[in-house]
Design a protein around this motif. Structure first.
Motif, mmCIF file in Angstrom:
data_model
loop_
_atom_site.group_PDB
_atom_site.id
_atom_site.type_symbol
_atom_site.label_atom_id
_atom_site.label_comp_id
_atom_site.label_asym_id
_atom_site.label_seq_id
_atom_site.Cartn_x
_atom_site.Cartn_y
_atom_site.Cartn_z
ATOM 1 N N LYS A 1 23.479 4.588 6.473
ATOM 2 C CA LYS A 1 23.320 3.136 6.391
ATOM 3 C C LYS A 1 24.433 2.374 7.100
ATOM 4 O O LYS A 1 24.510 1.157 6.970
ATOM 5 C CB LYS A 1 23.278 2.704 4.922
ATOM 6 C CG LYS A 1 22.053 3.153 4.172
ATOM 7 C CD LYS A 1 22.044 2.591 2.772
ATOM 8 C CE LYS A 1 21.954 1.083 2.800
ATOM 9 N NZ LYS A 1 21.874 0.487 1.448
ATOM 10 N N ARG A 2 25.310 3.055 7.808
ATOM 11 C CA ARG A 2 26.459 2.366 8.385
ATOM 12 C C ARG A 2 26.060 1.334 9.427
ATOM 13 O O ARG A 2 26.658 0.271 9.514
ATOM 14 C CB ARG A 2 27.447 3.378 8.972
ATOM 15 C CG ARG A 2 28.274 4.074 7.903
ATOM 16 C CD ARG A 2 29.379 4.927 8.472
ATOM 17 N NE ARG A 2 30.230 5.429 7.389
ATOM 18 C CZ ARG A 2 31.259 6.235 7.588
ATOM 19 N NH1 ARG A 2 31.550 6.655 8.831
ATOM 20 N NH2 ARG A 2 31.987 6.655 6.568
ATOM 21 N N SER A 3 25.052 1.636 10.222
ATOM 22 C CA SER A 3 24.601 0.659 11.216
ATOM 23 C C SER A 3 24.046 -0.582 10.531
ATOM 24 O O SER A 3 24.321 -1.716 10.927
ATOM 25 C CB SER A 3 23.538 1.285 12.125
ATOM 26 O OG SER A 3 24.089 2.316 12.909
ATOM 27 N N PHE A 4 23.267 -0.364 9.486
ATOM 28 C CA PHE A 4 22.725 -1.489 8.738
ATOM 29 C C PHE A 4 23.833 -2.286 8.054
ATOM 30 O O PHE A 4 23.808 -3.520 8.024
ATOM 31 C CB PHE A 4 21.721 -0.984 7.703
ATOM 32 C CG PHE A 4 21.124 -2.066 6.857
ATOM 33 C CD1 PHE A 4 20.143 -2.894 7.367
ATOM 34 C CD2 PHE A 4 21.534 -2.253 5.547
ATOM 35 C CE1 PHE A 4 19.579 -3.898 6.585
ATOM 36 C CE2 PHE A 4 20.973 -3.250 4.758
ATOM 37 C CZ PHE A 4 19.998 -4.071 5.282
ATOM 38 N N LEU A 5 24.824 -1.606 7.505
ATOM 39 C CA LEU A 5 25.944 -2.288 6.849
ATOM 40 C C LEU A 5 26.757 -3.094 7.854
ATOM 41 O O LEU A 5 27.262 -4.175 7.527
ATOM 42 C CB LEU A 5 26.829 -1.264 6.142
ATOM 43 C CG LEU A 5 26.223 -0.596 4.902
ATOM 44 C CD1 LEU A 5 27.130 0.519 4.401
ATOM 45 C CD2 LEU A 5 25.993 -1.619 3.798
#
Length: 370
Positions: free
Chosen positions: A74-78
Motif C-alpha cells: 500500500k505504499r504507493s497508495f499511502l
C-alpha cells in the motif's frame, strides 16, 4: 479557500471598481434578510482550523502506516494520500489568512490589496490547490485499479519511485499551468462580491476552459477507475474457491482501500462538479459572472440574482474540498470500519433473534389453537 460574500451596495456595473465596496451596505445574496453583521470572521477561522487539524492528522496517520511492516503493498497508495493531505494543508495555509484579513478589513479587498498583486497570488493558489487534489485523486484511482486488475504487472513495475515521480510531475504541471496568466495567457480577477479572486471567464477562454476541462476529465477518470476496481473485486469474490488467510487479508486491504477511494471520489464530485460545469456553461454561452459585481436587487432581474448566488454556492462547495478530504480518510480507517461491522453484525444478530422468537411464538400459538 474558505470565504463568505460581502454585501456590496447598489453600484453601477459599468464602473471598473464596482466590486470594491466597503461592505457596509446591504445587497446581494439576500444579505438584507439575514444581516451582514451575522457573518463574522469566526466562519473562515473555524474552517481554517478544521482543515489544518484534519490534514495534519491525516499526514500523521499516513506516516505511521507507511513505516509499518505490512504496508509494502500500500505504499504507493499511502504516498498519494499523504500528498493529497499535504496539498490541502498548504492550500489552507496560503489562502485562509488572506480571507481572514479581508474579513478583518470590513470585507474590503482594497484595504488588504491596494496594488492587486495579492489578488493574482490568491487566484494562482485557488488554481493550484484546486486542480492538484483532483489530479492526485485520479492518480490514486488509477493506482488502485492497476493493483487489483493487474497485480503481477503492478508488483514488478509500480515502485514507490514511480509514484513519487508521478506526483512530482502533477505538481510541476499544475504550477506551470497556473502561471499562464503571468505570461499573459489568461487572467486572475477579483470576483463578486469582492472577497476572493479566481480565473476570469471574460478574458481568455482557453485558460478558463482548460481548467474546467482538466477538472472534469480527472473526475471522469476517477469514477471510471473506481467502477473498474469494483467490477474486479466482485469478480474476484465470485471466482475464489478457497478462502485462505492471505486471501482474506488481501480482501480486507482492497476493500478498505476501495471504500476510501469511493469516499474521496464522492467528496470530489460533490465539491467540484457544480463549479466546473458552471464555468463551462459560462464559456460556451460567452458570459461572465463579472456582471455580478454591479449587482443590485432593485436594478437587476431575479434570474441574475439566482445565477450569482448559485456561482457563490459552487465556489463554497469547492472550498470545502480541502477540509473534507482528510476527514473522509480518517473516518474510513480500519478501526472505524471494524466498529461499523461489529455494529452491523449486532443489529443483524438482534434482528435474527427477534425473527426466531416470533417464529417460536407463532408455532406455540398454532399448537395452543390446535
Amino acid at each position: 479557500m474558505s470565504r463568505r460574500p460581502q454585501c456590496p451596495g447598489p453600484q453601477n456595473g459599468s464602473q471598473p471598481g464596482a466590486m470594491r465596496g466597503n461592505g457596509t451596505a446591504r445587497g446581494a445574496e439576500g444579505c438584507g434578510a439575514e444581516g451582514c453583521g451575522a457573518v463574522s470572521v469566526a466562519f473562515p477561522l473555524s474552517m481554517m482550523i478544521t482543515g489544518i487539524v484534519g490534514n495534519a492528522l491525516a499526514m500523521l496517520l499516513v506516516a505511521r502506516s507507511y513505516r509499518a511492516k505490512g504496508s509494502r503493498r500500500k505504499r504507493s497508495f499511502l504516498l498519494c494520500i499523504g500528498s493529497l493531505a499535504l496539498t490541502d494543508l498548504l492550500g489552507q495555509l496560503l489562502t485562509s489568512p488572506i480571507v481572514i484579513s479581508v474579513y478583518l478589513s470590513d470585507r474590503s479587498w482594497d484595504a488588504v490589496d491596494p496594488s492587486g498583486h495579492l489578488c493574482v497570488f490568491f487566484g494562482f493558489s485557488m488554481t493550484v490547490f484546486g486542480l492538484c487534489p483532483l489530479l492526485i485523486a485520479s492518480a490514486m484511482a488509477v493506482e488502485r485499479t492497476l493493483a487489483i486488475r493487474a497485480p503481477h504487472w503492478y508488483a514488478s513495475h509500480m515502485k514507490t519511485r514511480v509514484t513519487k515521480t508521478v506526483l512530482l510531475g502533477i505538481w510541476l504541471a499544475v504550477l506551470a499551468f497556473a502561471l499562464l496568466p503571468v505570461a499573459g495567457l489568461g487572467r486572475y480577477t477579483l470576483q463578486w462580491p469582492g472577497t476572493w479572486c479566481f480565473i476570469s471567464t471574460g478574458h481568455s477562454l482557453f485558460f478558463a476552459s482548460s481548467f474546467a476541462a482538466l477538472g472534469l476529465l480527472s473526475l471522469v477518470v476517477t469514477v471510471a477507475c473506481n467502477l473498474a476496481t469494483i467490477e474486479a473485486l466482485v469478480s474476484r469474490c465470485r471466482t475464489k474457491a478457497t478462502a485462505s488467510r492471505s486471501s482474506k487479508q488481501w480482501g480486507r486491504i482492497t476493500t478498505e482501500t476501495l471504500i476510501q477511494l469511493l469516499g474521496i471520489m464522492c467528496v470530489l464530485s460533490a465539491c467540484w462538479s457544480p463549479l466546473l460545469i458552471t464555468m463551462l456553461k459560462m464559456i460556451f454561452s460567452h458570459t461572465s459572472f463579472e456582471h455580478c459585481k454591479g449587482f443590485s436587487s432593485e436594478a437587476q432581474s431575479s434570474e441574475l440574482h439566482k445565477e450569482c448566488n448559485f456561482f457563490l454556492t459552487a465556489v463554497r462547495l469547492a472550498s470545502l474540498n480541502q477540509i473534507l478530504d482528510p476527514w473522509v480518510y480518517l473516518l474510513l480507517r480500519k478501526i472505524l470500519l471494524q466498529k461499523f461491522c461489529q455494529a452491523a453484525n449486532a443489529v443483524s444478530k438482534c434482528s435474527n433473534e427477534w425473527k426466531e422468537r416470533s417464529i417460536t411464538l407463532s408455532e406455540e400459538t398454532r399448537r395452543t389453537a390446535a
